[in-house]
Design an enzyme around this catalytic site. Structure first.
Site, PDB file in Angstrom:
ATOM      1  N   CYS A   1      54.140  54.104  11.388  1.00  0.00           N
ATOM      2  CA  CYS A   1      53.258  53.411  10.135  1.00  0.00           C
ATOM      3  C   CYS A   1      52.973  51.922   9.972  1.00  0.00           C
ATOM      4  O   CYS A   1      54.640  51.465  10.298  1.00  0.00           O
ATOM      5  CB  CYS A   1      53.220  53.729   8.663  1.00  0.00           C
TER       6      CYS A   1
ATOM      7  N   ASP B   1      41.570  47.341   8.981  1.00  0.00           N
ATOM      8  CA  ASP B   1      42.658  48.269   8.713  1.00  0.00           C
ATOM      9  C   ASP B   1      43.686  47.494   9.679  1.00  0.00           C
ATOM     10  O   ASP B   1      43.105  46.755  10.776  1.00  0.00           O
ATOM     11  CB  ASP B   1      42.605  49.202   8.530  1.00  0.00           C
ATOM     12  N   ASN B   2      45.431  47.335   9.715  1.00  0.00           N
ATOM     13  CA  ASN B   2      45.641  46.815  10.286  1.00  0.00           C
ATOM     14  C   ASN B   2      45.846  45.755  11.037  1.00  0.00           C
ATOM     15  O   ASN B   2      45.500  45.778  12.627  1.00  0.00           O
ATOM     16  CB  ASN B   2      45.918  48.365  11.963  1.00  0.00           C
TER      17      ASN B   2
END
Length: 879
Positions: free
Chosen positions: A152, A302-303
Site C-alpha cells: 500500500c 489518490d497516490n
C-alpha cells in the site's frame, strides 16, 4: 462462489516457493474473541466452508457474506475493510503471505461478482478489435505465474501522522504482503485485441473497476470528462510498459494456487509488479488504450506525494493534484523490523551470552534487487551487514518483484547501553533509506530508517529484561515511541515542527562563538554548558539540544528551582517526564545550539559524597543533581483511595534534607516511559532514616478514563520496591519564626492563611508542623481544607489534634463539595469570599496566603476572593 481452478500437479512456482501457506481465515465471531472450533477450521477446504461464521465486526455490513480472519488489524473500523496483518504473522510466514492474511485496501463494499457472468472489455479509441473476454477465455490463455510483493502506498503512514496529521488513516509497517500471482500477461490480451507495440510514445492503457465510489472533489478539471456524484476506481500506465514483457504486468485470477478471495479482487484483478498497490485495480472490468493519461478521478486524487509544505488547504490551490511530477507509481526502497516485536521482552540474565536474531523485510521498485540490509545499534555511527534470504528467482529480463527477508545476529551483550536498533536497505541502483522523515499530505512513501527503541525494564517478578518499542502501532492500537512528544523529529521537510505552529521565536544568540557542525548548527561542549549553572545564567540540555533558560526562570509555572536543579546538565529525562507538548514548544524559544556529543565524559562510577545537614550533622539523602532510589519499607491503606508510604533512606543515619516548604520529584519507569511527579512528604528532617508520604490514588473514572498514571503505579508497589527521588525543588523555604524566602527573596509574616484542596494539604501541613514544633515560633495559622467528601480529608485526626493542643497558633475549618454527613458542622459547597472573610485572618502587610490544590480552585475560587478581601497579590503564594 469461486470455481476450482487448481491443477493437481504442482506448478513451477509452487515447487520453488511452496508449499503455499493455508488460506483459511479464522473469524472472530464475537466480542469475547471466540473463533470457530479448531476442528471446523482444520477441516475447512476453502474459506467458504466458514461462510456461516462471519467476523462479528462484519455482521450488519454489506460485507457480512465474506469470511475474514479476526487477527487482521482493522484500520478504519468495521467498514470499509482496510486491514494489515500483525508483524508477527509476517515474521512467521516470511516470503509467502497466506492469502487470508494479506493486507486489504477497500474504498467501499466488496463487489459480489460471478465467475460465469463477469467480463473484461478491452477497447478504447486505439484498439483495432475491441474484445470482450470471459473468465474461462482468460484462463485458457498462456499463463504467467510469479511472486509479487504488493505494498500500500501508505505503508508506515502512522509514523507520518505522528509528525503532522495527513489525510490518510493509520497504516503500520504491515501494509505489505507477498503472494504468488497467476494470470495472463496484459500484453497478450492487448495483442489479441489487435493493439500494436509500435509507436507507443505518449499512449496509455486505462484500467477501470466495477465499483461506484463517491466523488471527493466535484466535477474536476476536465471539461470533456466531468466527474459525477459517483465515480469508478481507475488508473492508467504507459502503453510501453504494458507491452514490455520484462515488466510482467498481468491480469490475475489466482493467488497462491487458488482463485482470488473477494477482498483481493475476485474474479480478476490487475497486477503491476514494482508499482504501489493503489494502481492494481481490483474487480477489473474495462481495459482501454487511449491517447493520453487517464482522466479518472482516483488516478489524480489518490497516490500522490506532494511537497512537504503543501497542506490540505493549499493542495486545492495551484492544481497540485494534477501535476504529473508528484504521482506515486513505482515503489521506493523500504525496510522494517519484525523481530524484535513491539513490547517483546528478553531476559538479560538468561540471554546475556547468547545471540538474538533481529529480522525483517525489505523491498524496492522498478525490478531492482535488494543488495544489502544494514543494522546499527549506535545511532548510525556504525552499520553492519545482515544476512539476506533471497528466495525469488529473477525473470528472464533480470527483474525482481518480491521482497527479501533478512536476519542479523546481534549479541545480547551489545544491547547493554543500546538505545535503538536501526535498519536500512540498499538496492542495485544504490538507493537507500533516509535517516530522517519527509512529511507529505497523503503520508505516502514513508521510508525513513526503521528504528526500534531498547529499554531496560524490571518485570513484576523482579527479572531484568530488555523491552523493545516500535515507532507506532497500526490503526487505533496504542503504543510506540513516536506517539510521545519526545519521539517527534525536529523537522520533517516543512520547517522545524514547533516553528510551524507559531510557538517559536528567533533563536537566542549564544554567549560566545561556538563550534559549528557540518549541518551548520552551533555546537557547545559539555564543559562549556556546565559553567552556566547559576540563577543568573542557566543552560540545560534536552535531547542533545542546548537551551538558555535564564530569561524564563521567573516565568516558569513550576518555579525557578525546577529549572535550576538541572542547570548546566542534561535534563532530557526529567523534562520529558513531566512536561506537555505545549511546554516542549515553549522550550524551543530558548534553543541556542546542540551538544557536542564527543565532549561528554563517561561516568567514572565514583559515588559522590553525601552532603551534611548543618543542624543535625547527619548525612543528607536527597541530591538535587541526581536521582537516588529509596526502598519502600511500609505501606498503610488510609482509605479507599489514599495510602501512606514509608520509604527507607540510604541508611538509618540519613535525614531527608528537604527544607520546609519545598518538595521533591518522585519518578519511575512506567510502561517504558519515565514518569515524574512532585510530592511533599508528611515527615521532616527530624525523622531519621525514613520519609513518609500520604498519596491519593486517582483510579480511572468517567472524567479521567486513564486515572493517574503515577499514583496508580505507587499504589501497586510492594515492600522492597524502589522509587527514584530527587530534590529539593520549590520556591518557598521556611526558615522559622515567621521568616521565609520565595524565589530567594526574604519575607516575614506573623500570620499565615492556608487554603488546601485534596492532596494539596501536604505542603501547608509541612509548614504548620514546623511552626508548631518550635514553641518560640509565634506565627499564627488558619487553614481551610477543601475536599469532595469526608473520606478525602487526609490526616484529619492530626489536624484536629493540632487545633486542640495549639489553639492560639493553629485553627482548621473544613468544606466539602459533593457529599457530607447529616450532622456536618463545617461548610459545604465551594470556597468563596464569605468563607474566607469568616475563617481567615484579614489582609495586612504581615499576613501571607499560602495555597495548594487543583488549578481551577486556586484560579477561580481562591485568588479572586482573596483579592476582593484586599489581600495583595504579592502576599498570595501557590505551591
Amino acid at each position: 462462489m469461486a470455481p476450482s481452478i487448481q491443477n493437481n500437479e504442482a506448478s513451477e512456482c509452487e515447487k520453488l516457493y511452496g508449499p503455499y501457506p493455508k488460506a483459511i481465515p479464522v473469524p472472530t465471531i464475537n466480542k469475547n474473541g471466540d473463533t470457530p472450533s479448531a476442528d471446523v477450521v482444520k477441516n475447512a477446504k476453502s474459506m467458504w466452508d466458514l461462510k456461516d461464521s462471519p467476523d462479528h465486526r462484519d455482521v450488519g455490513t454489506p460485507d457480512e457474506w465474506i469470511p475474514r480472519d479476526g487477527r487482521l488489524v482493522r484500520l478504519t473500523g468495521r467498514h470499509p475493510f482496510n486491514v494489515e496483518p500483525p508483524l508477527s504473522v509476517h515474521n512467521q510466514h516470511k516470503f509467502i503471505t497466506p492469502s487470508s492474511m494479506h493486507y486489504v485496501r477497500n474504498h467501499g463494499a466488496c463487489p459480489r461478482l460471478s465467475w460465469d457472468e463477469h467480463r473484461i472489455k478491452v477497447g478504447g479509441p486505439l484498439v483495432p478489435n475491441p474484445t470482450e473476454f470471459s473468465m474461462d477465455q482468460i484462463v485458457s490463455m498462456p499463463a504467467r505465474e510469479l511472486p509479487v510483493t504488493l505494498v500500500c502506498a501508505g505503508n508506515r503512514r502512522k509514523e507520518q501522522n505522528m509528525i503532522r496529521q495527513t489525510i490518510g488513516f493509520n497504516w503500520g509497517p504491515s501494509g505489505v504482503s507477498t503472494n504468488v500471482w497467476k494470470g495472463v500477461l496484459l500484453r497478450d490480451l492487448l495483442l489479441e485485441a489487435g493493439v500494436s507495440d509500435k509507436n507507443m510514445r505518449g499512449k496509455h492503457v486505462e484500467f477501470i473497476g466495477v465499483e461506484d465510489l463517491p466523488n471527493k472533489v466535484g466535477p474536476g478539471p476536465f471539461k470533456d470528462e466531468q466527474w459525477g456524484k459517483l465515480v469508478k476506481y481507475g488508473t492508467s500506465i504507459p502503453l510501453g510498459r504494458a507491452m514490455n514483457p520484462a515488466f510482467d504486468v498481468i491480469i490475475a485470477y489466482e493467488a497462491n494456487g487458488e482463485a482470488l478471495q473477494p477482498d483481493h479482487g475476485y474474479p480478476v484483478r490487475l497486477i503491476i509488479p514494482g508499482y504501489i498497490g493503489g494502481r492494481m485495480i481490483k474487480w477489473l472490468a474495462h481495459i482501454n488504450v487511449i491517447e493520453h493519461e487517464t482522466k479518472n478521478h482516483y488516478h489524480y486524487h489518490d497516490n500522490r506525494i506532494l511537497p512537504p509544505h503543501i497542506t490540505a488547504e493549499e493542495s486545492l490551490q495551484g492544481n497540485w493534484w494534477y501535476k504529473p511530477e508528484y504521482i506515486f507509481n513505482e515503489l521506493n526502497i523500504n525496510s522494517a523490523m519484525s523481530a524484535p516485536d513491539h513490547n517483546e521482552t528478553l531476559s538479560i540474565a538468561k540471554n546475556i551470552d547468547s545471540d538474538y536474531a533481529v529480522s525483517g523485510y525489505s523491498y524496492t521498485g522498478g525490478g531492482r534487487a535488494i543488495t544489502r540490509v544494514e543494522v546499527s545499534t549506535d545511532g548510525g555511527v556504525h552499520w553492519e551487514l545482515a544476512d539476506i534470504e533471497r528466495k525469488e528467482q529473477p525473470n528472464d529480463y533480470g527483474m525482481y518483484w518480491a521482497w527479501i527477508w533478512w536476519t542479523f545476529k546481534l549479541k545480547v551483550s551489545d544491547l547493554v547501553g543500546c538505545k535503538e536498533i536501526w535498519c536500512r536497505a540498499w538496492d542495485d541502483a544504490n538507493n537507500t533509506q533516509p535517516i530522517h522523515p519527509t512529511w507529505n499530505l497523503m503520508g505516502m512513501g514513508n521510508n525513513q530508517v526503521f528504528r526500534v527503541q531498547v529499554h531496560m525494564d524490571k518485570t513484576a517478578n523482579g527479572e531484568h529484561v530488555f523491552r523493545f518499542e516500535h515507532p507506532t502501532q497500526p490503526g487505533q492500537q496504542k503504543g510506540g515511541w513516536m506517539t510521545k512528544a519526545a519521539g517527534k523529529p525536529i523537522s520533517a521537510g516543512f520547517g522545524r515542527l514547533l516553528e510551524v505552529q507559531g510557538e517559536v521565536k528567533e533563536e537566542v544568540a549564544p554567549a560566545q562563538d561556538p563550534v559549528v557542525s557540518k549541518e551548520g548548527k552551533k555546537l557547545f561542549t559539555m564543559e562549556e554548558i556546565e559553567k552556566h549553572n547559576t540563577d543568573h545564567d542557566v543552560w540545560i540540555i534536552v535531547k542533545d539540544r542546548v537551551y538558555d533558560c535564564t530569561e524564563y526562570l521567573e516565568l516558569h509555572p513550576g518555579g525557578a528551582d525546577s529549572i535550576l536543579i538541572n542547570a548546566g546538565a542534561d535534563s532530557s529525562e526529567d523534562f520529558e517526564a513531566i512536561h506537555s507538548s505545549k511546554a516542549t514548544k515553549m522550550l524551543e524559544r530558548f534553543y541556542i545550539g546542540d551538544l557536542d556529543k564527543a565532549s561528554v565524559k563517561k561516568d567514572d562510577g565514583v559515588a559522590t559524597k553525601d552532603a551534611i545537614c548543618e543542624s543535625t550533622g547527619r548525612p543528607i539523602a536527597l541530591d538535587p543533581k541526581q536521582k537516588t532510589a529509596f526502598k519502600l519499607q511500609a505501606k498503610t491503606v488510609l482509605s479507599h483511595d489514599t495510602i501512606m508510604l514509608d520509604f527507607a533512606l540510604p541508611s538509618p543515619e540519613h535525614v531527608l534534607g528537604l527544607p520546609t516548604g519545598k518538595h521533591m520529584f518522585l519518578s519511575n519507569v512506567i510502561n517504558g516511559d519515565t514518569v515524574m511527579r512532585r510530592y511533599t512528604p508528611i515527615s521532616s528532617n527530624y525523622d531519621v532514616g525514613q520519609v513518609k508520604f500520604v498519596i491519593k490514588v486517582y483510579r480511572p473514572c468517567d472524567r479521567f478514563p486513564d486515572g493517574g498514571k503515577f499514583s496508580q503505579h505507587v499504589d501497586e508497589l510492594k515492600i522492597g520496591d524502589t522509587v527514584d527521588f530527587r530534590g529539593p525543588v520549590g520556591e518557598f523555604d521556611y526558615a522559622g519564626n515567621g521568616k521565609y524566602t520565595i524565589d530567594g527573596e526574604e519575607h516575614f509574616s506573623t500570620h499565615f492563611n492556608m487554603v488546601a484542596g485534596g492532596t494539596g494539604i501536604t505542603p501547608v501541613m509541612q509548614i504548620a508542623a514546623e511552626v508548631l514544633r518550635h514553641p518560640e515560633d509565634k506565627t499564627q495559622m488558619s487553614l481551610i481544607f477543601a475536599c469532595r467528601e469526608e473520606n478525602d480529608l487526609l490526616m484529619r485526626s492530626t489536624l484536629d489534634q493540632w487545633a486542640k493542643v495549639f489553639p492560639d497558633k493553629f485553627k482548621v475549618h473544613y468544606i466539602l463539595s459533593d457529599n457530607w454527613p447529616e450532622k456536618w458542622k463545617y461548610s459545604t459547597g465551594f470556597v468563596d469570599k464569605t468563607l474566607f472573610g469568616n475563617q481567615l485572618y484579614p489582609a495586612g502587610d504581615n499576613v501571607h496566603n499560602l495555597m495548594c490544590g487543583p488549578p481551577i480552585m486556586l484560579d477561580r475560587g481562591c485568588t479572586p476572593n482573596l483579592v476582593a478581601l484586599n489581600h495583595k497579590k504579592d502576599n498570595i503564594f501557590a505551591f
